[in-house]
Every structure is written in C-alpha cells, then in structure tokens.
Design a protein around this motif. Structure first.
Motif, PDB file in Angstrom:
ATOM      1  N   PRO A  42      -0.862 -15.057   5.531  1.00 26.86           N
ATOM      2  CA  PRO A  42       0.446 -15.658   5.249  1.00 26.86           C
ATOM      3  C   PRO A  42       1.469 -14.563   4.965  1.00 26.86           C
ATOM      4  N   THR A  43       2.735 -14.922   5.281  1.00 22.25           N
ATOM      5  CA  THR A  43       3.807 -13.956   5.060  1.00 22.25           C
ATOM      6  C   THR A  43       3.910 -13.564   3.590  1.00 22.25           C
ATOM      7  N   SER A  44       3.746 -14.523   2.679  1.00 22.75           N
ATOM      8  CA  SER A  44       3.835 -14.233   1.254  1.00 22.75           C
ATOM      9  C   SER A  44       2.745 -13.250   0.818  1.00 22.75           C
ATOM     10  N   GLU A  45       1.577 -13.355   1.459  1.00 20.26           N
ATOM     11  CA  GLU A  45       0.485 -12.439   1.130  1.00 20.26           C
ATOM     12  C   GLU A  45       0.839 -11.018   1.532  1.00 20.26           C
ATOM     13  N   ILE A  46       1.399 -10.889   2.742  1.00 20.61           N
ATOM     14  CA  ILE A  46       1.807  -9.564   3.197  1.00 20.61           C
ATOM     15  C   ILE A  46       2.886  -9.001   2.278  1.00 20.61           C
ATOM     16  N   HIS A  47       3.816  -9.846   1.894  1.00 24.30           N
ATOM     17  CA  HIS A  47       4.879  -9.403   1.005  1.00 24.30           C
ATOM     18  C   HIS A  47       4.308  -8.966  -0.347  1.00 24.30           C
ATOM     19  N   ALA A  48       3.308  -9.693  -0.845  1.00 29.06           N
ATOM     20  CA  ALA A  48       2.690  -9.338  -2.122  1.00 29.06           C
ATOM     21  C   ALA A  48       2.001  -7.984  -2.029  1.00 29.06           C
ATOM     22  N   VAL A  49       1.300  -7.757  -0.913  1.00 29.97           N
ATOM     23  CA  VAL A  49       0.630  -6.466  -0.732  1.00 29.97           C
ATOM     24  C   VAL A  49       1.656  -5.342  -0.688  1.00 29.97           C
ATOM     25  N   GLU A  50       2.785  -5.602   0.003  1.00 26.68           N
ATOM     26  CA  GLU A  50       3.828  -4.587   0.062  1.00 26.68           C
ATOM     27  C   GLU A  50       4.388  -4.295  -1.324  1.00 26.68           C
ATOM     28  N   GLN A  51       4.535  -5.345  -2.132  1.00 29.86           N
ATOM     29  CA  GLN A  51       4.994  -5.137  -3.503  1.00 29.86           C
ATOM     30  C   GLN A  51       4.041  -4.228  -4.273  1.00 29.86           C
ATOM     31  N   GLU A  52       2.762  -4.507  -4.120  1.00 31.08           N
ATOM     32  CA  GLU A  52       1.771  -3.700  -4.843  1.00 31.08           C
ATOM     33  C   GLU A  52       1.795  -2.255  -4.371  1.00 31.08           C
ATOM     34  N   LEU A  53       1.960  -2.055  -3.066  1.00 29.26           N
ATOM     35  CA  LEU A  53       2.043  -0.692  -2.544  1.00 29.26           C
ATOM     36  C   LEU A  53       3.281   0.021  -3.079  1.00 29.26           C
ATOM     37  N   ARG A  54       4.411  -0.719  -3.124  1.00 25.76           N
ATOM     38  CA  ARG A  54       5.625  -0.115  -3.672  1.00 25.76           C
ATOM     39  C   ARG A  54       5.430   0.272  -5.139  1.00 25.76           C
ATOM     40  N   ALA A  55       4.739  -0.596  -5.894  1.00 28.90           N
ATOM     41  CA  ALA A  55       4.483  -0.289  -7.300  1.00 28.90           C
ATOM     42  C   ALA A  55       3.619   0.956  -7.440  1.00 28.90           C
ATOM     43  N   VAL A  56       2.622   1.043  -6.553  1.00 28.28           N
ATOM     44  CA  VAL A  56       1.758   2.221  -6.601  1.00 28.28           C
ATOM     45  C   VAL A  56       2.551   3.477  -6.272  1.00 28.28           C
ATOM     46  N   LEU A  57       3.386   3.391  -5.237  1.00 31.27           N
ATOM     47  CA  LEU A  57       4.194   4.544  -4.847  1.00 31.27           C
ATOM     48  C   LEU A  57       5.187   4.922  -5.948  1.00 31.27           C
ATOM     49  N   ALA A  58       5.775   3.897  -6.574  1.00 28.96           N
ATOM     50  CA  ALA A  58       6.706   4.177  -7.667  1.00 28.96           C
ATOM     51  C   ALA A  58       5.982   4.861  -8.822  1.00 28.96           C
ATOM     52  N   ARG A  59       4.770   4.357  -9.090  1.00 31.37           N
ATOM     53  CA  ARG A  59       3.983   4.978 -10.156  1.00 31.37           C
ATOM     54  C   ARG A  59       3.629   6.411  -9.790  1.00 31.37           C
ATOM     55  N   LEU A  60       3.283   6.623  -8.521  1.00 34.15           N
ATOM     56  CA  LEU A  60       2.965   7.971  -8.060  1.00 34.15           C
ATOM     57  C   LEU A  60       4.168   8.891  -8.181  1.00 34.15           C
TER      58      LEU A  60
ATOM     59  N   SER B  39       6.621   8.534 -10.249  1.00 33.62           N
ATOM     60  CA  SER B  39       6.859   8.765 -11.662  1.00 33.62           C
ATOM     61  C   SER B  39       5.908   9.833 -12.210  1.00 33.62           C
ATOM     62  N   LEU B  40       4.634   9.726 -11.812  1.00 35.09           N
ATOM     63  CA  LEU B  40       3.656  10.716 -12.271  1.00 35.09           C
ATOM     64  C   LEU B  40       3.963  12.097 -11.709  1.00 35.09           C
ATOM     65  N   THR B  41       4.420  12.125 -10.440  1.00 30.78           N
ATOM     66  CA  THR B  41       4.764  13.408  -9.835  1.00 30.78           C
ATOM     67  C   THR B  41       5.933  14.058 -10.566  1.00 30.78           C
ATOM     68  N   ALA B  42       6.944  13.239 -10.882  1.00 34.64           N
ATOM     69  CA  ALA B  42       8.090  13.766 -11.618  1.00 34.64           C
ATOM     70  C   ALA B  42       7.669  14.244 -13.012  1.00 34.64           C
ATOM     71  N   GLU B  43       6.812  13.457 -13.660  1.00 34.74           N
ATOM     72  CA  GLU B  43       6.338  13.849 -14.983  1.00 34.74           C
ATOM     73  C   GLU B  43       5.520  15.138 -14.914  1.00 34.74           C
ATOM     74  N   HIS B  44       4.683  15.251 -13.853  1.00 39.72           N
ATOM     75  CA  HIS B  44       3.890  16.465 -13.669  1.00 39.72           C
ATOM     76  C   HIS B  44       4.797  17.669 -13.450  1.00 39.72           C
TER      77      HIS B  44
END
Length: 437
Positions: free
Chosen positions: A146-164, A166-171
């Motif tokens: 489903p489209t919503s599922e794909i969108h949810a996965v993209e959200q999670e990937l964006r969160a992971v990238l944002a976290r990455l 943030s960690l890179t900047a902190e490092h």
C-alpha cells in the motif's frame, strides 16, 4: 485498558504492516516505530519461516504513574523465546520476555486523542491521514505494498538519516572540542616542562651549593698533592653518609678523616657530619691519633644511639713522609710505592656504634717521593657485590692512573671501578701523593 486490537499473521509483510499501522495510529515517534517494527520482525522470523502464525495485540492503557498513556504491544508465538535470550538480547527496541513465547513492549505516548484514537492529519508523528496517488486499488505500481506503507517506510528512513546527520554533527563537534582540548593540554604540558626544567636547574644549583658547603675547602701543603672524588648513590641528594675532612694541624702535619655512616641520603649525612666535626675538634685539641675514634664514640653515642659509622684516620708529615693510620671498621688504605708493589695497609679496629669502638693500634709507614696513598669508602670496591674482587680491580686501576695529574686520579679510578654497578652506593676516593724528587 482501551484501543485493544488483535491480529494473526502468517507472513512478515503482514506483520510489518500491522505493527507499523498500530504505531502510526498511536503517534509513536518515527524512530521508535522503526525499532518496534524491526524488533517484532526479528522475533517472528523463525516462527513464520516454520509455518507457525504469530499473534499481535496492541492496546493503550494508563501508565503506572497515571500521568500519561502508554502503548502496550504484545507478540505471542508458539515457541518459548526465553530459551534463547542470547540471540535476541540486542533487539533494536528492548522488550519484556515471558515464558510461553510472549514478548511485550511498553512505550509512552505523546498524548491522547479525542477522536477515538486516530491521529490528526497535521501530526508529524503519524502519516495516517496522508494518501499518495496509487494504482491497482491503492498499491504503488509494481510494489505490492500500500502507498501508506511505502510512505511510512520513507518516514522511518528519513528519521534514521536525520538521526545519522545529528550524530555526525555531534561527532564533528566533539572532535573539534577534543582537538581544542588537546591543543590546550599540549600548551600546558609545554609550560609544565619549561617550569620543570627551571625547577630542576634550581634544584641542581641548590644541591651543588649544599655539597660545596659540606665539602671542606681544598688545602695546599708543600710536599703533598691531594685530590678527591665523590658521587652520591642517588641524584636526589648531594651527598650521603660518605664524607671526608682534611686540615693541616699546628705542628704542620696533615690530618685526613674518611667516614662512612650507615644509610644513604641526607639522614646519613647528619651522622657523618657529626663524626667528622667531632674528630676535627679532637685532632685540633691534640688528642693522640690512636684514641680519637674511641673518644668520638664516647661523645656522640649518648646523643645518637642509632649512629653507626666506619672511620679511617690518616696523619702525614709532609717534611718526612711519615704516615700514621688508625682504623675503625673501615676498608684499608691502599699504598702504591713508586718503585714497589701496591699494598693494603690493614689496621684492626671497630667503628662508631660498634661494640668496643676504637683502633687497636697505629700503623706507621714512610712514604717516599712518587708514593701515592688511596683512601676510599666501600662504594668504590663493592659496586659488583664482591669486595675481594673489587680490591684487586682497585689495585689495577690505581696503577693504570698513578702517573696522571693528581686532580684526575680519583675520578679516573672511580670511572674504571664503576663500569658495572650491581650495588649502587655512595662513593668516595681520595688520593695523596708525595711529589717525585
């Protein structure tokens, strides 16, 4: 307990979609949602691969404190997951395990909704209200999801990238801070090294001045050449228990005292100084040479019962070459006649702090032109822990350097004797020579 939902799943895709939907509905933060999905799939993977379904149950209930709701997600399997905790101890989202194959996650919720549990469309923690264009009845073209599922996965990937990010900047920030700290530490280290060098120079100067104060002034006597070498066992003190004294008495004879007080460092220096001062006083008062060691013990022992010191006394007449020796437990003097064999001048006696202190007799010899006398402490001959072997080497070293200028003789002998040091000790070597005719 509210918002209770239960479902059974035979495929990992179905389980993923169900867990993700529950998390979206309850506005679980995207990063936590991704961890929950991965953890549930990791636990169910073996069960579903074996053809056994898993049951997913989710509900919202008040937290133990009653201040906010929490989402409780339970995964039931037919296998006892507690039997293999080693393989699931590193789940992305920690869980509570119960016997019988039940696993539970408890997650605090950001707040309750007034529409029966559905999140608002403007809430960034959920994408429930977002619908993307799709084909084949709501599924993305060729994706099977489903489209919503794909969108949810993209959200999670964006969160992971944002976290990455943030960690890179902190490092990067931490690396910069560490570099700044290291530069400051290095600068401080350089300053401390400079200060330490200044302190070492000042300390060395103080030690040299103290050593000069302890050493008697050189004396010049017609008919005799004299020189001395001294080296403490350690570099932290200018002297130890090895001291010497020389002076010309009113009758023209030269009196020499060599003392070796028990111990090392400044503590033993005090005892050695007391002995040399007492001997000098008694010699100037005219006491017989053979009685001075015993008399020194009588004077000092009532004030310092712990004092132990060996003593060697020499009295030389520059005009005649007559040499008299008194000994209190000290190594014997070495005589090198200009035309004969070296000889150790043995005199029996006991030192300060020993039973019945004093020299048993006076030894008398006559020194001729070119003869040399070596007085020393045991640090010169016992550096290799063998006194007899050290005495043999001392004879060889004295012969080897006997023709050098007198000022060089004691140091050259000590250098030869200390090529190997197994037993470090204060070292004193004193040379007296009758000039050649």
């Amino acid at each position: 307990m509210t918002d209770n939902t239960t479902s059974h799943h035979h495929t990992l895709l179905s389980l993923r979609q169900a867990v993700r939907k529950v998390a979206r509905v309850h506005r679980v933060p995207v990063e936590t949602r991704a961890r929950l999905v991965m953890s549930a799939v990791d636990l169910a993977r073996t069960e579903i691969a074996a053809g056994r379904p898993v049951r997913l149950e989710a509900c919202a209930e008040p937290s133990p404190g009653g201040t906010a709701d929490q989402l409780v997600v339970t995964l039931d399997t037919l296998s006892d997951l507690t039997a293999d905790r080693g393989g699931i101890a590193d789940l992305p989202l920690p869980a509570q395990f119960a016997s019988g194959g039940s696993v539970t996650w408890r997650m605090p919720l950001p707040g309750r909704r007034g529409d029966g549990g559905s999140a608002g469309k403007g809430d960034r923690g959920s994408d429930e209200g977002t619908v993307l264009p799709a084909q084949n009845g709501g599924a993305a073209a060729g994706s099977g999801c489903p489209t919503s599922e794909i969108h949810a996965v993209e959200q999670e990937l964006r969160a992971v990238l944002a976290r990455l990010d943030s960690l890179t900047a902190e490092h990067r920030r931490l690396k910069h801070e560490i570099a700044e700290t290291n530069r400051g530490t290095l600068a401080l280290y350089v300053q401390l090294e400079e200060r330490d060098e200044q302190l070492r120079k000042a300390h060395g100067q103080t030690l040299r001045e103290l050593e000069d104060a302890l050493r008697p002034a050189p004396i010049e006597v017609d008919g005799l050449e004299m020189a001395v070498h001294y080296a403490p066992a350690g570099t932290d003190a200018p002297t130890g228990g090895d001291l010497y004294d020389w002076l010309q008495l009113p009758d023209g004879t030269v009196h020499i005292t060599v003392v070796d007080a028990l111990g090392h460092g400044v503590t033993s220096t005090r005892g050695a100084l007391n002995v040399t001062h007492a001997v000098r006083t008694l010699a100037l008062e005219g006491h017989p040479l053979e009685s001075i060691i015993a008399r020194t013990a009588e004077i000092l022992m009532p004030f310092d019962s712990e004092l132990m010191s060996t003593v060697l006394l020499a009295r030389i007449n520059p005009a005649t070459g007559d040499l008299f020796l008194a000994n209190g437990s000290h190594p014997p003097a070495l005589l090198l006649p200009a035309g004969g064999e070296p000889e150790y001048l043995e005199v029996r006696g006991r030192g300060i702090g020993y039973p019945l202190p004093g020299s048993e007799r006076l030894l008398h010899v006559r020194m001729g032109p070119g003869d040399m006398l070596i007085l020393y402490t045991d640090g010169l001959t016992e550096s290799r822990k063998d006194p007899r072997e050290g005495e043999k080497r001392l004879v060889e070293a004295a012969r080897r350097h006997s023709d050098r200028p007198i000022a060089e003789v004691p140091g050259a002998i000590a250098e030869d004797m200390h090529t190997v040091i197994l037993h470090p000790d204060d070292t004193l070597a004193l040379a007296v020579r009758v000039p050649p005719a």
